[in-house]
Design a protein around this motif. Sequence first.
Motif, PDB file in Angstrom:
ATOM      1  N   VAL A   1      16.382   0.438  -8.481  1.00 34.44           N
ATOM      2  CA  VAL A   1      15.442  -0.694  -8.502  1.00 34.44           C
ATOM      3  C   VAL A   1      15.942  -1.760  -7.523  1.00 34.44           C
ATOM      4  CG1 VAL A   1      14.555  -2.625  -9.887  1.00 34.44           C
ATOM      5  CG2 VAL A   1      14.484  -0.310 -10.812  1.00 34.44           C
ATOM      6  N   GLY A   2      17.264  -1.954  -7.491  1.00 38.90           N
ATOM      7  CA  GLY A   2      17.862  -2.902  -6.546  1.00 38.90           C
ATOM      8  C   GLY A   2      17.551  -2.523  -5.102  1.00 38.90           C
ATOM      9  N   ARG A   3      17.671  -1.222  -4.801  1.00 44.83           N
ATOM     10  CA  ARG A   3      17.378  -0.740  -3.436  1.00 44.83           C
ATOM     11  C   ARG A   3      15.903  -0.922  -3.090  1.00 44.83           C
ATOM     12  NH1 ARG A   3      20.410   5.059  -3.393  1.00 44.83           N
ATOM     13  NH2 ARG A   3      22.542   4.304  -3.610  1.00 44.83           N
ATOM     14  N   LEU A   4      15.056  -0.632  -4.081  1.00 42.11           N
ATOM     15  CA  LEU A   4      13.608  -0.760  -3.867  1.00 42.11           C
ATOM     16  C   LEU A   4      13.251  -2.223  -3.599  1.00 42.11           C
ATOM     17  CD1 LEU A   4      10.728   0.377  -3.891  1.00 42.11           C
ATOM     18  CD2 LEU A   4      10.740   0.227  -6.389  1.00 42.11           C
TER      19      LEU A   4
ATOM     20  N   VAL B   1       0.863  -1.190   0.000  1.00 45.15           N
ATOM     21  CA  VAL B   1       0.000   0.000   0.000  1.00 45.15           C
ATOM     22  C   VAL B   1       0.895   1.234   0.000  1.00 45.15           C
ATOM     23  CG1 VAL B   1      -1.766   1.301   1.256  1.00 45.15           C
ATOM     24  CG2 VAL B   1      -1.836  -1.203   1.252  1.00 45.15           C
ATOM     25  N   LEU B   2       0.632   2.143  -0.934  1.00 42.04           N
ATOM     26  CA  LEU B   2       1.395   3.394  -1.011  1.00 42.04           C
ATOM     27  C   LEU B   2       0.430   4.551  -0.820  1.00 42.04           C
ATOM     28  CD1 LEU B   2       4.130   4.369  -3.522  1.00 42.04           C
ATOM     29  CD2 LEU B   2       2.099   5.789  -3.418  1.00 42.04           C
ATOM     30  N   ASP B   3       0.708   5.391   0.154  1.00 37.87           N
ATOM     31  CA  ASP B   3      -0.137   6.554   0.411  1.00 37.87           C
ATOM     32  C   ASP B   3       0.581   7.793  -0.128  1.00 37.87           C
ATOM     33  OD1 ASP B   3      -1.419   8.795   1.565  1.00 37.87           O
ATOM     34  OD2 ASP B   3      -2.264   7.517   3.137  1.00 37.87           O
ATOM     35  N   GLY B   4       0.053   8.346  -1.215  1.00 38.10           N
ATOM     36  CA  GLY B   4       0.688   9.480  -1.885  1.00 38.10           C
ATOM     37  C   GLY B   4       0.734  10.734  -1.039  1.00 38.10           C
ATOM     38  N   GLU B   5      -0.263  10.858  -0.135  1.00 39.95           N
ATOM     39  CA  GLU B   5      -0.342  12.084   0.662  1.00 39.95           C
ATOM     40  C   GLU B   5       0.653  12.079   1.814  1.00 39.95           C
ATOM     41  OE1 GLU B   5      -3.827  15.170   0.960  1.00 39.95           O
ATOM     42  OE2 GLU B   5      -4.403  13.066   1.104  1.00 39.95           O
ATOM     43  N   SER B   6       0.690  10.970   2.551  1.00 39.48           N
ATOM     44  CA  SER B   6       1.587  10.922   3.713  1.00 39.48           C
ATOM     45  C   SER B   6       2.971  10.378   3.356  1.00 39.48           C
ATOM     46  CB  SER B   6       0.965  10.056   4.811  1.00 39.48           C
ATOM     47  OG  SER B   6       0.861   8.717   4.358  1.00 39.48           O
ATOM     48  N   HIS B   7       3.144   9.976   2.090  1.00 45.82           N
ATOM     49  CA  HIS B   7       4.423   9.416   1.631  1.00 45.82           C
ATOM     50  C   HIS B   7       4.832   8.185   2.436  1.00 45.82           C
ATOM     51  CE1 HIS B   7       6.570  11.885  -1.503  1.00 45.82           C
ATOM     52  NE2 HIS B   7       5.357  12.376  -1.455  1.00 45.82           N
ATOM     53  N   ARG B   8       3.833   7.341   2.780  1.00 50.43           N
ATOM     54  CA  ARG B   8       4.144   6.124   3.531  1.00 50.43           C
ATOM     55  C   ARG B   8       3.882   4.901   2.675  1.00 50.43           C
ATOM     56  NH1 ARG B   8       1.796   8.568   8.337  1.00 50.43           N
ATOM     57  NH2 ARG B   8       3.506   9.099   9.736  1.00 50.43           N
ATOM     58  N   VAL B   9       4.699   3.874   2.879  1.00 52.57           N
ATOM     59  CA  VAL B   9       4.499   2.610   2.173  1.00 52.57           C
ATOM     60  C   VAL B   9       4.484   1.492   3.201  1.00 52.57           C
ATOM     61  CG1 VAL B   9       5.472   0.986   0.476  1.00 52.57           C
ATOM     62  CG2 VAL B   9       5.660   3.453   0.087  1.00 52.57           C
ATOM     63  N   THR B  10       3.521   0.566   3.053  1.00 53.38           N
ATOM     64  CA  THR B  10       3.519  -0.620   3.914  1.00 53.38           C
ATOM     65  C   THR B  10       3.430  -1.858   3.041  1.00 53.38           C
ATOM     66  OG1 THR B  10       1.110  -0.564   4.141  1.00 53.38           O
ATOM     67  CG2 THR B  10       2.376   0.523   5.876  1.00 53.38           C
ATOM     68  N   ARG B  11       3.964  -2.948   3.561  1.00 53.17           N
ATOM     69  CA  ARG B  11       3.797  -4.236   2.886  1.00 53.17           C
ATOM     70  C   ARG B  11       3.342  -5.242   3.937  1.00 53.17           C
ATOM     71  NH1 ARG B  11       7.574  -7.967  -1.103  1.00 53.17           N
ATOM     72  NH2 ARG B  11       5.780  -9.220  -1.729  1.00 53.17           N
TER      73      ARG B  11
ATOM     74  N   VAL C   1       7.508   0.161   5.216  1.00 53.94           N
ATOM     75  CA  VAL C   1       8.660  -0.020   4.330  1.00 53.94           C
ATOM     76  C   VAL C   1       9.375   1.324   4.252  1.00 53.94           C
ATOM     77  CG1 VAL C   1       9.417  -0.582   1.973  1.00 53.94           C
ATOM     78  CG2 VAL C   1       7.445  -1.774   2.952  1.00 53.94           C
ATOM     79  N   LYS C   2      10.656   1.348   4.627  1.00 50.54           N
ATOM     80  CA  LYS C   2      11.404   2.613   4.598  1.00 50.54           C
ATOM     81  C   LYS C   2      12.013   2.816   3.218  1.00 50.54           C
ATOM     82  CE  LYS C   2      12.603   3.593   9.373  1.00 50.54           C
ATOM     83  NZ  LYS C   2      11.652   2.654  10.007  1.00 50.54           N
ATOM     84  N   LEU C   3      11.607   3.916   2.558  1.00 52.53           N
ATOM     85  CA  LEU C   3      12.110   4.205   1.212  1.00 52.53           C
ATOM     86  C   LEU C   3      12.660   5.623   1.133  1.00 52.53           C
ATOM     87  CD1 LEU C   3       9.234   2.851  -1.100  1.00 52.53           C
ATOM     88  CD2 LEU C   3      11.352   1.681  -0.492  1.00 52.53           C
ATOM     89  N   GLY C   4      13.716   5.802   0.361  1.00 53.68           N
ATOM     90  CA  GLY C   4      14.212   7.145   0.066  1.00 53.68           C
ATOM     91  C   GLY C   4      13.279   7.793  -0.945  1.00 53.68           C
ATOM     92  N   PRO C   5      13.393   9.123  -1.165  1.00 52.19           N
ATOM     93  CA  PRO C   5      12.486   9.824  -2.084  1.00 52.19           C
ATOM     94  C   PRO C   5      12.508   9.251  -3.508  1.00 52.19           C
ATOM     95  CG  PRO C   5      14.127  11.343  -1.139  1.00 52.19           C
ATOM     96  CD  PRO C   5      14.337  10.022  -0.492  1.00 52.19           C
ATOM     97  N   THR C   6      13.694   8.842  -3.983  1.00 54.40           N
ATOM     98  CA  THR C   6      13.774   8.300  -5.351  1.00 54.40           C
ATOM     99  C   THR C   6      13.069   6.951  -5.447  1.00 54.40           C
ATOM    100  OG1 THR C   6      15.860   9.446  -5.683  1.00 54.40           O
ATOM    101  CG2 THR C   6      15.340   7.720  -7.240  1.00 54.40           C
ATOM    102  N   GLU C   7      13.294   6.097  -4.443  1.00 49.98           N
ATOM    103  CA  GLU C   7      12.629   4.779  -4.459  1.00 49.98           C
ATOM    104  C   GLU C   7      11.114   4.948  -4.330  1.00 49.98           C
ATOM    105  OE1 GLU C   7      15.518   5.230  -2.492  1.00 49.98           O
ATOM    106  OE2 GLU C   7      16.613   4.274  -4.134  1.00 49.98           O
ATOM    107  N   PHE C   8      10.699   5.951  -3.549  1.00 47.49           N
ATOM    108  CA  PHE C   8       9.258   6.203  -3.401  1.00 47.49           C
ATOM    109  C   PHE C   8       8.651   6.591  -4.750  1.00 47.49           C
ATOM    110  CE2 PHE C   8       5.486   8.752  -2.632  1.00 47.49           C
ATOM    111  CZ  PHE C   8       4.809   8.005  -1.676  1.00 47.49           C
TER     112      PHE C   8
ATOM    113  N   VAL D   1      10.841   9.592 -13.136  1.00 50.75           N
ATOM    114  CA  VAL D   1      11.289   9.624 -11.743  1.00 50.75           C
ATOM    115  C   VAL D   1      12.334  10.710 -11.472  1.00 50.75           C
ATOM    116  CG1 VAL D   1      12.375   8.260  -9.919  1.00 50.75           C
ATOM    117  CG2 VAL D   1      10.712   7.185 -11.444  1.00 50.75           C
ATOM    118  N   TRP D   2      13.261  10.868 -12.413  1.00 51.01           N
ATOM    119  CA  TRP D   2      14.330  11.861 -12.194  1.00 51.01           C
ATOM    120  C   TRP D   2      14.028  13.193 -12.879  1.00 51.01           C
ATOM    121  CZ3 TRP D   2      15.267   6.748 -11.832  1.00 51.01           C
ATOM    122  CH2 TRP D   2      16.111   6.311 -10.797  1.00 51.01           C
TER     123      TRP D   2
END
Length: 229
Positions: free
Chosen positions: A202-205, A141-151, A156-163, A186-187
């Motif tokens: 992609v590897g980090r993600l 689940v990715l929440d665009g507003e709060s910038h949170r991701v869960t699995r 799930v801790k992601l950097g801005p680029t991975e997000f 993305v960039w």
Amino acid sequence: MGAQTPTVLLVEDEPAQREILRYNLSSEGFDVAIAENGDDAMILVEEVMPDLILLDWMLPGVSGIEICRRIKARKETRSIPVIMLSARSEELDRVRGLETGADDYVVKPFSISELMARIRTQLRRTRPAAVGQRLEFEDIVLDGESHRVTRAGDAVKLGPTEFRLLSTLMEKPGRVWSREQLLDRVWGRDVYVDTRTVDVHVGRLRKALCKQGGQDPLRTVRGTGYALG
């Protein structure tokens, strides 16, 4: 603006109207590309690949209706939402505009707030994460507003680029993205980054998504790029 910011192509030949719209679109947080006539519009559609097109009906040279027809006739640009702007309020004109493939039709004079609401409605369909929507794919689940991701309920801790990478992939599950397309989305187009950078992120993600176990949801398509699922 970040690369994730939706880009609106504004096609309007009237300077005062163009400036008002440009100002309001920028204030709402959109990147704005501008064309003053149909020929420039077609070039920019190719170059910028906007997320949405605001298209005036009455243009010098090629008409807005004709531009809309061309955009909707091409496979690469067909899915870009087009909102026609017109001073013509007759039912027949509206029908003609929509028959050409326009996704919405707004009659001048219009309220800016109504136009912005209609733009967001179209973008919710095509770029949900960019307008703060919640996206789900299997147990992610990715929440665009709060910038949170869960699995599976775990954060799930992601950097801005991975997000940004994940939200791009989650907007179109199953779609295969080339490295160049991911770089653009993305960039951003103006940033010079090597395509190998995409592989690194992609590897980090992958690592972040699989940290708590679970199958790898990302698929590498040899010689092409990546897809989700």
